[in-house]
Enzyme design. Sequence first.
Site, PDB file in Angstrom:
ATOM      1  N   GLU A  12       0.763  -1.501  -0.224  1.00 15.23           N
ATOM      2  CA  GLU A  12      -0.075  -0.012   0.069  1.00 15.23           C
ATOM      3  C   GLU A  12       0.877   1.051   0.122  1.00 15.23           C
ATOM      4  O   GLU A  12       0.577   2.531  -0.897  1.00 15.23           O
ATOM      5  CB  GLU A  12      -1.190   0.019   0.715  1.00 15.23           C
ATOM      6  CG  GLU A  12      -2.046  -0.913   1.068  1.00 15.23           C
ATOM      7  CD  GLU A  12      -3.202  -0.521  -0.074  1.00 15.23           C
ATOM      8  OE1 GLU A  12      -2.714   0.388  -0.984  1.00 15.23           O
ATOM      9  OE2 GLU A  12      -3.458  -1.930  -0.604  1.00 15.23           O
ATOM     10  N   TYR A  27      -6.577   6.978   3.134  1.00 12.99           N
ATOM     11  CA  TYR A  27      -6.343   6.159   2.353  1.00 12.99           C
ATOM     12  C   TYR A  27      -5.711   4.542   3.195  1.00 12.99           C
ATOM     13  O   TYR A  27      -6.335   3.776   2.651  1.00 12.99           O
ATOM     14  CB  TYR A  27      -5.792   6.222   1.141  1.00 12.99           C
ATOM     15  CG  TYR A  27      -5.419   4.849   0.212  1.00 12.99           C
ATOM     16  CD1 TYR A  27      -6.806   3.923  -0.099  1.00 12.99           C
ATOM     17  CD2 TYR A  27      -4.675   4.791   0.156  1.00 12.99           C
ATOM     18  CE1 TYR A  27      -6.708   3.315  -0.218  1.00 12.99           C
ATOM     19  CE2 TYR A  27      -4.601   2.831  -0.565  1.00 12.99           C
ATOM     20  CZ  TYR A  27      -5.962   2.742  -0.922  1.00 12.99           C
ATOM     21  OH  TYR A  27      -5.179   1.633  -1.380  1.00 12.99           O
ATOM     22  N   ASP A  29      -9.705   5.889  -2.152  1.00 13.30           N
ATOM     23  CA  ASP A  29      -8.324   6.327  -2.834  1.00 13.30           C
ATOM     24  C   ASP A  29      -9.217   7.008  -4.372  1.00 13.30           C
ATOM     25  O   ASP A  29      -9.957   7.267  -4.656  1.00 13.30           O
ATOM     26  CB  ASP A  29      -7.346   5.446  -3.764  1.00 13.30           C
ATOM     27  CG  ASP A  29      -8.374   4.513  -4.675  1.00 13.30           C
ATOM     28  OD1 ASP A  29      -8.737   4.958  -4.943  1.00 13.30           O
ATOM     29  OD2 ASP A  29      -7.039   3.930  -5.869  1.00 13.30           O
TER      30      ASP A  29
END
Length: 365
Positions: free
Chosen positions: A44, A127, A145
């Site tokens: 991520e 996020y 996102d």
Amino acid sequence: MPAFNISNAQIYILQNNSPNWFNKNKRSLPFRQTKDPYQIWISEIMAQQTQIDTLIPYYKRFIEKFPDLKTLAAAEESAVLKAWEGLGYYSRVRNLHKTARLIESDYDGCFPSDYQTLIKLPGIGPYTGGAIASIAFNEAVTAVDGNVLRVISRFLNSHLDIGENKTKKVITQWLETILPANSGDFNESLMELGALICSPTNPQCPDCPLRDGCQAYAQGNQEKLPIKKKKIRPKTMQMEVGILIRDKHLFFVRRDQKGLLAGMWSFPIVTQTDEPGQAISDLLNQYTQHLPQAQYLGHSRHVFTHIIWEIEVYSFYLPAYLKEETATYSIKADDQTCFIPIDETDRLTLPVAFKKLLPLLEPHL
DNA sequence: TACACGTGGGT
DNA sequence: TACCCAAGTGT
């Protein structure tokens, strides 16, 4: 505060068809083979402002080199930065390393499992916190996102500017009202939809599982949405780079610990002044009393998000005999400067902006 | 709120 | 070419 009107049928589509579509159509990605929060986290962070196809080779190498939290926390920062070389946004990897050590020291090496704790960690924002919490721990949180903002803006025919924070807030709250139990798959499904079908240009509406409920599609607005304010044009800077060469070694300096390309290695670089070549000569004079005549090597352009460097490149050939007298001639050998054999520059962490200057040297060696 | 912060790919 | 965009965060 009903920001949008939404029918039960549309809710149904989001709750059901999208995850179903995801399970059938999702790409096979290395970080989808695991529920290890460490690996999800790495993926991520790498995915921030970076296309998945770009990060995959980096991800594989990184996991191989730093397979778990303990290994990463114990590693030298320079080694971690080296593994990130070429990916950009290097503050991400500094925060990554900082967070690894923080989890080791403050969380007993146990990866935090809830959103509120995650977003307190360096480099983990709304996020990424939502993505880790939902994908690795199945917590009922959203992960909004750029993909999700685009998909939902189109689905709702929303003309709100997705660059504004309040738009993100409204869309997040709207998603929270329909968030299903399989929150991780749901979040990923919207992102995957945005990446594969609901793309910024040429969205593949005929293949979209949400088409029948999509308000932008119904209005023919899918190409116009989402609304996003134009970015300011990057500022152009005229720069001069000096490549000091001595006995097939190149001279490098370390950049400041903050700001652009913080802490990375660099050729000496300055902003150009009136007289071409003067500023870079003045800079290099601080490193040697025997600065030879500059030789013009050529031009390069490097585009950052907010800056364009127009770079004039000069080389300076020091006579090899000065090698034995570096201290005398005040070429510093501390960890802020170094001479590196020209075929061993990979030992340094060098930004692309400088790495791509190396071919300019070849005709002159 | 607005800007700093990298790089590569697509049109 | 010149723009836009990409699984954003920190200040």
